[in-house]
Write a protein that holds these residues in place. Structure first.
Motif, mmCIF file in Angstrom:
data_model
loop_
_atom_site.group_PDB
_atom_site.id
_atom_site.type_symbol
_atom_site.label_atom_id
_atom_site.label_comp_id
_atom_site.label_asym_id
_atom_site.label_seq_id
_atom_site.Cartn_x
_atom_site.Cartn_y
_atom_site.Cartn_z
ATOM 1 N N SER A 52 0.901 -1.008 -0.066
ATOM 2 C CA SER A 52 0.029 0.205 -0.061
ATOM 3 C C SER A 52 0.886 1.352 -0.013
ATOM 4 C CB SER A 52 -0.790 -0.095 1.394
ATOM 5 O OG SER A 52 -1.992 1.200 1.114
ATOM 6 N N GLY A 53 0.466 2.367 0.122
ATOM 7 C CA GLY A 53 1.074 3.501 0.289
ATOM 8 C C GLY A 53 0.152 4.687 0.226
ATOM 9 N N LEU A 54 0.913 6.006 0.014
ATOM 10 C CA LEU A 54 0.267 7.059 0.070
ATOM 11 C C LEU A 54 -0.860 7.312 -0.931
ATOM 12 C CD1 LEU A 54 0.919 9.314 -2.500
ATOM 13 C CD2 LEU A 54 3.274 9.292 -1.519
ATOM 14 N N ASN A 55 -1.025 6.450 -1.855
ATOM 15 C CA ASN A 55 -2.157 6.447 -2.843
ATOM 16 C C ASN A 55 -3.399 5.820 -2.124
ATOM 17 O OD1 ASN A 55 -0.636 3.953 -2.580
ATOM 18 N ND2 ASN A 55 -2.017 3.120 -4.495
ATOM 19 N N HIS A 56 -3.239 5.119 -0.945
ATOM 20 C CA HIS A 56 -4.304 4.744 -0.096
ATOM 21 C C HIS A 56 -4.737 5.345 1.037
ATOM 22 C CE1 HIS A 56 -3.727 0.483 -2.252
ATOM 23 N NE2 HIS A 56 -4.418 1.453 -3.004
ATOM 24 N N LEU A 57 -3.373 5.718 1.601
ATOM 25 C CA LEU A 57 -3.574 6.700 2.883
ATOM 26 C C LEU A 57 -2.378 7.822 2.966
ATOM 27 C CD1 LEU A 57 -4.632 6.903 5.681
ATOM 28 C CD2 LEU A 57 -2.794 5.654 6.650
ATOM 29 N N MET A 82 1.907 11.717 4.720
ATOM 30 C CA MET A 82 2.561 12.451 3.842
ATOM 31 C C MET A 82 2.225 14.071 3.650
ATOM 32 S SD MET A 82 5.330 10.848 3.169
ATOM 33 C CE MET A 82 6.052 11.913 2.092
ATOM 34 N N MET A 83 0.759 14.090 3.526
ATOM 35 C CA MET A 83 0.225 15.487 3.473
ATOM 36 C C MET A 83 0.019 16.295 4.968
ATOM 37 S SD MET A 83 -3.350 16.193 1.350
ATOM 38 C CE MET A 83 -3.960 17.796 0.852
ATOM 39 N N TYR A 84 -0.221 15.700 5.653
ATOM 40 C CA TYR A 84 -0.371 16.357 7.105
ATOM 41 C C TYR A 84 0.721 15.917 8.068
ATOM 42 C CZ TYR A 84 -5.134 17.043 4.819
ATOM 43 O OH TYR A 84 -6.016 17.395 4.175
ATOM 44 N N GLU A 85 1.437 15.294 7.728
ATOM 45 C CA GLU A 85 2.545 14.555 8.737
ATOM 46 C C GLU A 85 1.929 13.901 9.936
ATOM 47 O OE1 GLU A 85 5.299 17.916 9.885
ATOM 48 O OE2 GLU A 85 5.990 17.937 7.733
ATOM 49 N N ASN A 90 11.197 1.792 9.485
ATOM 50 C CA ASN A 90 10.244 2.733 9.092
ATOM 51 C C ASN A 90 9.372 2.073 7.952
ATOM 52 O OD1 ASN A 90 12.049 4.942 9.709
ATOM 53 N ND2 ASN A 90 12.491 5.862 7.598
ATOM 54 N N ILE A 91 7.974 2.320 7.903
ATOM 55 C CA ILE A 91 7.147 1.500 7.328
ATOM 56 C C ILE A 91 6.775 2.361 6.148
ATOM 57 C CG2 ILE A 91 4.903 0.405 7.213
ATOM 58 C CD1 ILE A 91 6.842 -0.545 9.454
ATOM 59 N N VAL A 92 7.343 1.702 4.852
ATOM 60 C CA VAL A 92 7.102 2.534 3.539
ATOM 61 C C VAL A 92 6.153 1.991 2.726
ATOM 62 C CG1 VAL A 92 9.268 3.612 3.944
ATOM 63 C CG2 VAL A 92 9.263 1.540 2.772
ATOM 64 N N GLY A 93 5.562 2.694 1.500
ATOM 65 C CA GLY A 93 4.753 2.423 0.658
ATOM 66 C C GLY A 93 5.388 1.944 -0.542
ATOM 67 N N THR A 134 8.726 9.586 -2.149
ATOM 68 C CA THR A 134 8.994 9.538 -0.889
ATOM 69 C C THR A 134 7.564 9.027 -0.412
ATOM 70 O OG1 THR A 134 10.593 10.990 -0.564
ATOM 71 C CG2 THR A 134 9.474 10.397 1.322
ATOM 72 N N ASP A 135 7.473 8.036 0.388
ATOM 73 C CA ASP A 135 6.240 7.160 0.699
ATOM 74 C C ASP A 135 6.154 6.758 2.016
ATOM 75 O OD1 ASP A 135 3.764 6.201 0.627
ATOM 76 O OD2 ASP A 135 4.191 4.803 -0.965
ATOM 77 N N THR A 136 6.518 7.410 3.023
ATOM 78 C CA THR A 136 6.519 6.732 4.502
ATOM 79 C C THR A 136 5.321 7.006 5.305
ATOM 80 O OG1 THR A 136 8.973 7.932 4.377
ATOM 81 C CG2 THR A 136 7.998 7.176 6.586
ATOM 82 N N LEU A 137 4.995 5.786 5.363
ATOM 83 C CA LEU A 137 3.744 5.507 6.389
ATOM 84 C C LEU A 137 3.737 5.833 7.928
ATOM 85 C CD1 LEU A 137 2.068 2.673 4.404
ATOM 86 C CD2 LEU A 137 1.363 5.118 4.391
ATOM 87 N N ALA A 138 5.150 5.512 8.273
ATOM 88 C CA ALA A 138 5.464 5.778 9.949
ATOM 89 C C ALA A 138 7.224 5.622 9.801
ATOM 90 C CB ALA A 138 4.987 4.600 10.427
#
Length: 407
Positions: free
Chosen positions: A297-302, A306-309, A328-331, A336-340
């Protein structure tokens, strides 16, 4: 904060197995509980909830919210139509657009919903077209800086939303010129507000302005209740907000000369904690300083991290007792696609199921097909059963509306 293994007796592992990953999962009972909490907090006055549809607009979720006794606030004509498809009657829908063509206003009026006017030019156009034949609401910008990330603070003096409270004389002049029938006034200061005094401050702006409008039926305090995203996070004490705001509202109604309805527009408060995003680990790799856990998954789903930190708690459903390590949980998006970032989690292995919490609000509703990726399925757990409420997209969905021309 608990890390659930199941919702209403349905294991998250079984949901992932049946519906695949990534998948959004919503706890319907949690949504209803949040509605009931608000109804209790504001029970001393005539009160209506207008759920902020933009937070999560799935038809089945909307139907659940309607059945629990709430109405909706829609910010687009499409959300209005979704609400009607879910069973909401026109009087249960507030339409709060921002800078839309007047054709969309006409369509909303034709559908019978109440329109929230957010500019003086719009008031005048509405007046020229309808005069006093169609009731409306007016959105006031209260000049209150409140909330979390600056992108979701919408009541300050430089915000595009609403009409500056300093322009109240011009608002009244335009209303009187066209004989408009104003049934409501509205403010919304932003999101992630946990101080009851902020809601009261916005209310005081409404109370003062309301004395200029003799035909009011309601005052809308907006939304923005803060929810907790991690252990120790502050959240809005809605019982305290209800106590303080209803007391002030009752005093205002006595001064106004009759009782009005009090409206609020919760979005995140109703659905955030009720939603989880289940993802599967695709790869685990280490650099010299950090270990990455790449998921399907990634920023395309959540997009919120990335948008609001934004912070979303994450836990390892497959290996909850594993040795703690930093990840680092990445999409899987080429960006740059960091979920956590820098999270201490039990050892993550390929194919482990990870659960991203507080994903109900502004998760699927802000999802996209970036990188030509497919959007996930949605599942609602209701009365002890997992129901598929949106199918996972297939490749054909990406090309459905494209037209391949001869070149």
């Amino acid at each position: 904060m608990q890390n659930p293994q199941q919702i209403q007796g349905v294991s998250l592992e079984s949901i992932a197995h049946e519906f695949g990953t990534p998948v959004y999962v919503y706890d319907g009972e949690k949504i209803v509980e949040q509605i009931e909490t608000l109804q209790k907090a504001f029970s001393s006055v005539p009160f209506k909830i207008k759920y902020a549809t933009k937070a999560l607009s799935n038809l089945s979720v909307l139907k659940l919210i309607k059945n629990a006794g709430a109405g909706i606030d829609a910010v687009s004509i499409e959300e209005v139509k979704l609400g009607m498809m879910a069973g909401f009657e026109a009087p249960e829908i507030m339409y709060t657009p921002s800078g839309v063509p007047f054709e969309e206003i006409r369509e909303a009026v034709d559908l019978g919903v109440i329109v929230n006017l957010d500019s003086i030019p719009l008031i005048r156009e509405f007046g020229k077209t309808y005069g006093g034949s169609v009731p409306a609401c007016i959105r006031i910008n209260p000049h209150i800086l409140a909330g979390g990330n600056h992108k979701i603070s919408v009541g300050h003096v430089e915000s595009k939303f609403g009409i500056s409270i300093d322009l109240l004389p011009e608002i009244v002049e335009a209303v009187n010129e066209y004989g408009l029938k104003i049934w409501g006034l509205h403010v919304h200061t932003g999101s992630d507000i946990y101080d009851a005094e902020v809601f009261l401050k916005g209310g005081n702006v409404l109370f003062e302005a309301a004395m200029q409008f003799p035909e009011l039926k309601f005052l809308d305090f907006g939304g923005g209740f803060k929810v907790a995203y991690k252990e120790g996070d502050p959240s809005t004490d809605v019982m305290e907000v209800g106590r303080i705001v209803t007391k002030a509202f009752e005093a205002f109604c006595r001064k106004y000369g009759r009782s009005l309805e009090l409206w609020i527009e919760p979005g995140k408060f109703l659905v955030s904690a009720a939603g989880l995003l289940l993802v599967k680990t695709a790869v685990v790799k280490s650099s010299t300083t950090i270990t990455f856990a790449g998921v399907d998954s990634g920023l395309n789903h959540l997009i919120r991290p990335m948008m609001y930190e934004a912070y979303h708690d994450i836990y390892n459903l497959s290996n909850p007792e594993g040795k703690l390590e930093k990840y680092n949980i990445v999409g899987y998006i080429c960006e740059t696609d960091t979920l956590a970032a820098h999270r201490q989690l039990p050892e993550i292995r390929p194919n482990d199921l990870l659960v991203i919490k507080n994903a109900g609000a502004y998760g699927y509703s802000m999802a996209s097909n970036y990188n030509s990726r497919l959007r996930p399925a949605e599942v609602l757990v209701w009365q002890g059963k997992a129901h598929l409420i949106r199918k996972r997209e297939e490749f054909e969905d990406l090309t459905r509306n494209q037209v391949l021309i001869e070149i």
